[in-house]
Write a protein that holds these residues in place. Sequence first.
Motif, short mmCIF file in Angstrom:
data_model
loop_
_atom_site.label_atom_id
_atom_site.label_comp_id
_atom_site.label_asym_id
_atom_site.label_seq_id
_atom_site.Cartn_x
_atom_site.Cartn_y
_atom_site.Cartn_z
N ALA A 21 26.13 -47.36 -2.99
CA ALA A 21 26.94 -46.28 -2.40
C ALA A 21 26.84 -45.01 -3.21
CB ALA A 21 28.39 -46.73 -2.30
N ILE A 22 26.74 -45.14 -4.53
CA ILE A 22 26.60 -43.96 -5.39
C ILE A 22 25.25 -43.29 -5.14
CG2 ILE A 22 26.33 -43.20 -7.79
CD1 ILE A 22 28.42 -45.34 -8.55
N VAL A 23 24.21 -44.08 -4.99
CA VAL A 23 22.88 -43.52 -4.76
C VAL A 23 22.80 -42.84 -3.39
CG1 VAL A 23 20.46 -44.14 -4.38
CG2 VAL A 23 21.69 -45.10 -6.32
N GLN A 24 23.40 -43.45 -2.38
CA GLN A 24 23.31 -42.89 -1.03
C GLN A 24 24.17 -41.65 -0.82
OE1 GLN A 24 24.23 -46.03 1.67
NE2 GLN A 24 22.23 -47.02 1.44
N SER A 25 25.41 -41.70 -1.32
CA SER A 25 26.33 -40.60 -1.00
C SER A 25 26.77 -39.79 -2.21
CB SER A 25 27.57 -41.16 -0.29
OG SER A 25 28.27 -42.02 -1.14
N GLY A 26 26.25 -40.09 -3.37
CA GLY A 26 26.66 -39.36 -4.56
C GLY A 26 27.88 -39.99 -5.21
N ALA A 27 28.17 -39.53 -6.40
CA ALA A 27 29.28 -40.10 -7.17
C ALA A 27 30.61 -39.59 -6.63
CB ALA A 27 29.14 -39.74 -8.64
N SER A 28 31.45 -40.51 -6.22
CA SER A 28 32.82 -40.19 -5.86
C SER A 28 33.72 -41.22 -6.52
CB SER A 28 33.01 -40.16 -4.34
OG SER A 28 32.80 -41.44 -3.80
#
Length: 89
Positions: free
Chosen positions: A25-32
């Motif tokens: 999820a971090i790789v796909q949408s960035g760090a949140s």
Amino acid sequence: MPSSKAVGAAPLITGILLAFESAGAIVQSGASVWPVTGFVGGCAAIAIGLGTLLEWETLEREPTGSNRSLAVLGLAAVAFFVGAGIAVA
């Protein structure tokens, strides 16, 4: 009494799944906030699972009458239900 391998396998497997899913999820949408929190929690679960399997001395069990074990169990239950609520929402 359950063996340490059975007790350590659950957090290890859960941690691996959570860490990989959160990393994706971090790789796909960035760090949140939530994926990073899930990744850190997954890494912590992996460390606890490995520590239990390898029988690290710092992870020794306390006597069953301890209030601390009840507090840890309560904290784990709260974390589980909060995580399940977030996953459903």
